[in-house]
Design a protein around this motif. Sequence first.
Motif, PDB file in Angstrom:
ATOM      1  N   LEU A 107       0.824  -1.212   0.000  1.00 56.40           N
ATOM      2  CA  LEU A 107       0.000   0.000   0.000  1.00 56.40           C
ATOM      3  C   LEU A 107       0.861   1.266   0.000  1.00 56.40           C
ATOM      4  O   LEU A 107       0.540   2.241  -0.677  1.00 56.40           O
ATOM      5  N   ARG A 108       1.952   1.233   0.733  1.00 58.07           N
ATOM      6  CA  ARG A 108       2.863   2.392   0.734  1.00 58.07           C
ATOM      7  C   ARG A 108       3.480   2.590  -0.654  1.00 58.07           C
ATOM      8  O   ARG A 108       3.647   3.713  -1.112  1.00 58.07           O
ATOM      9  N   GLY A 109       3.824   1.475  -1.311  1.00 61.01           N
ATOM     10  CA  GLY A 109       4.363   1.557  -2.664  1.00 61.01           C
ATOM     11  C   GLY A 109       3.353   2.141  -3.628  1.00 61.01           C
ATOM     12  O   GLY A 109       3.686   3.003  -4.447  1.00 61.01           O
ATOM     13  N   ARG A 110       2.113   1.708  -3.528  1.00 56.93           N
ATOM     14  CA  ARG A 110       1.058   2.254  -4.394  1.00 56.93           C
ATOM     15  C   ARG A 110       0.846   3.737  -4.126  1.00 56.93           C
ATOM     16  O   ARG A 110       0.639   4.522  -5.052  1.00 56.93           O
ATOM     17  N   ALA A 111       0.886   4.111  -2.835  1.00 58.07           N
ATOM     18  CA  ALA A 111       0.689   5.521  -2.479  1.00 58.07           C
ATOM     19  C   ALA A 111       1.826   6.369  -3.034  1.00 58.07           C
ATOM     20  O   ALA A 111       1.597   7.478  -3.537  1.00 58.07           O
ATOM     21  N   ALA A 112       3.045   5.862  -2.978  1.00 59.64           N
ATOM     22  CA  ALA A 112       4.186   6.612  -3.512  1.00 59.64           C
ATOM     23  C   ALA A 112       4.059   6.763  -5.022  1.00 59.64           C
ATOM     24  O   ALA A 112       4.338   7.835  -5.567  1.00 59.64           O
ATOM     25  N   GLU A 113       3.624   5.698  -5.704  1.00 62.55           N
ATOM     26  CA  GLU A 113       3.432   5.755  -7.152  1.00 62.55           C
ATOM     27  C   GLU A 113       2.325   6.741  -7.534  1.00 62.55           C
ATOM     28  O   GLU A 113       2.369   7.341  -8.597  1.00 62.55           O
ATOM     29  N   ALA A 114       1.345   6.882  -6.679  1.00 62.24           N
ATOM     30  CA  ALA A 114       0.209   7.771  -6.956  1.00 62.24           C
ATOM     31  C   ALA A 114       0.496   9.195  -6.493  1.00 62.24           C
ATOM     32  O   ALA A 114      -0.412  10.008  -6.396  1.00 62.24           O
ATOM     33  N   GLY A 115       1.727   9.484  -6.169  1.00 56.37           N
ATOM     34  CA  GLY A 115       2.082  10.830  -5.737  1.00 56.37           C
ATOM     35  C   GLY A 115       1.648  11.140  -4.316  1.00 56.37           C
ATOM     36  O   GLY A 115       1.311  12.277  -3.998  1.00 56.37           O
ATOM     37  N   GLY A 116       1.630  10.147  -3.487  1.00 57.11           N
ATOM     38  CA  GLY A 116       1.283  10.371  -2.087  1.00 57.11           C
ATOM     39  C   GLY A 116      -0.187  10.156  -1.790  1.00 57.11           C
ATOM     40  O   GLY A 116      -0.607  10.177  -0.641  1.00 57.11           O
ATOM     41  N   ARG A 117      -0.994   9.977  -2.832  1.00 59.56           N
ATOM     42  CA  ARG A 117      -2.419   9.719  -2.618  1.00 59.56           C
ATOM     43  C   ARG A 117      -2.643   8.219  -2.525  1.00 59.56           C
ATOM     44  O   ARG A 117      -2.039   7.447  -3.260  1.00 59.56           O
ATOM     45  N   LEU A 118      -3.518   7.824  -1.646  1.00 55.32           N
ATOM     46  CA  LEU A 118      -3.859   6.417  -1.548  1.00 55.32           C
ATOM     47  C   LEU A 118      -4.768   6.048  -2.710  1.00 55.32           C
ATOM     48  O   LEU A 118      -5.658   6.814  -3.080  1.00 55.32           O
TER      49      LEU A 118
END
Length: 149
Positions: A128-139
């Motif tokens: 989930l943290r990886g996805r959030a980082a890929e999305a520019g900090g958005r979950l």
Amino acid sequence: MGSLTQRLRRARSAAVRAYRARLHPDVPHPAGLTSTAARETVEASATPVNGFDVLASVVDLPVSTWRYRWEGDQVRHLGPMAQDWQASFGLGGDDRTICCTDANGVALVAIQALHRELADLRREVAELRGRAAEAGGRLPGAREGSVAG
């Protein structure tokens, strides 16, 4: 008869049992005694258990403090009643005692199940943290302007 070493081990075991019986003559299974199993002394029908089922039974097991009738009021023990243990796990020979080997086994299996749950949660959080980082900090799935926490 066996080798000298085997005979000495049997004699030592018998002596220890006799000594313990003298310490607690009125108790069929003296408190605090342990027993262990070795592969060569265990029946070949050993079967694995589902740790998550054992963990669920541990969670539901009533645990209290208590003392034996023959002990002073200042003495307290912590653990389940043997009847509850037998109903929860079906381990041991009766519903009057809890074998230390069984208690150790249940604790170890429950710890292993908790470890697996924790490892799974850690992997999920990392993902989930990886996805959030890929999305520019958005979950992922969060709407614009919403607070991700």
